[in-house]
Design an enzyme around this catalytic site. Structure first.
Site, short mmCIF file in Angstrom:
data_model
loop_
_atom_site.label_atom_id
_atom_site.label_comp_id
_atom_site.label_asym_id
_atom_site.label_seq_id
_atom_site.Cartn_x
_atom_site.Cartn_y
_atom_site.Cartn_z
N HIS A 111 -5.44 5.63 6.35
CA HIS A 111 -4.54 4.67 6.79
C HIS A 111 -3.87 5.82 7.21
CE1 HIS A 111 -1.01 2.82 4.90
NE2 HIS A 111 -1.49 1.81 5.63
N HIS A 141 -0.97 5.80 -0.59
CA HIS A 141 -1.14 4.80 -0.73
C HIS A 141 -2.33 3.80 -1.92
CE1 HIS A 141 1.28 5.37 2.77
NE2 HIS A 141 2.28 4.94 1.92
FE1 FES Z 1 -3.63 7.01 2.19
FE2 FES Z 1 -2.03 5.56 2.99
S1 FES Z 1 -2.20 6.55 3.57
S2 FES Z 1 -3.35 4.65 1.33
#
Ligand code: FES
Length: 132
Positions: A62, A81
Site C-alpha cells: 500500500h 493502515h
Molecule cells: Fe500498509 Fe497502508 S502502508 S496498509
C-alpha cells in the site's frame, strides 16, 4: 502470477531456520527488506524438503511501511493502515487497502540445503519494475 526475474541470491541454509521463527533477509538488495520463514506445514509454492519454506517482501504494497510477522496466525501485519497478508497463501491480502498481494520471492534449495531467492511474483513497493 507472472514471475519477475532477479539475480539468484543466497539467503541462508535450511539448517539455520526454526519453525515459525522469521529470519530477516534483503532481496534483491539490501534496500528491500524481507522475511524468510519455515512454516512447519507444506504450502503451495513452499521450498525445501518439507515444502514449507517461503519468503516475502515486508514492505507493505500500500504505502511501504515495514510489516511485522505474527506467528500465531502466520501473517504479516502493517503498522500503517493495518493491512494483513497470509504467509501460508502466497501473500494473499486478508484485509486492507493494498491493490495487490504481497510479493513472494521464488526460492530454490540446493542439495547442501542452501536457500536461494531467484525472483519475485509482484512488484516490490517503491520500484517501477522488478529489474535492478
Ligand atoms: Fe500498509 Fe497502508 S502502508 S496498509
Amino acid at each position: 502470477r507472472a514471475m519477475l526475474d532477479y539475480p539468484s541470491s543466497k539467503l541462508a541454509n535450511i539448517a539455520d531456520l526454526k519453525v515459525n521463527e522469521p529470519m530477516d533477509i534483503g532481496y534483491p538488495d539490501a534496500d528491500s527488506p524481507g522475511v524468510l520463514l519455515k512454516l512447519g506445514t507444506a504450502v503451495e509454492g513452499g521450498a525445501g524438503p518439507d515444502g514449507d519454506v517461503v519468503a516475502y517482501s515486508v514492505l507493505c504494497p500500500h504505502k511501504g511501511f515495514v510489516m511485522s510477522y505474527h506467528g500465531a496466525d502466520k501473517t504479516l501485519n502493517c503498522p500503517g493502515h493495518f493491512s494483513r497478508f497470509d504467509c501460508e497463501k502466497g501473500g494473499q491480502q486478508i484485509w486492507g487497502h493494498s491493490t495487490q498481494n504481497l510479493p513472494q520471492f521464488a526460492l530454490r534449495v540446493d542439495d547442501k540445503g542452501d536457500i536461494y531467492a531467484e525472483g519475485a511474483d509482484e512488484l516490490i513497493y517503491g520500484r517501477l519494475s522488478n529489474v535492478l
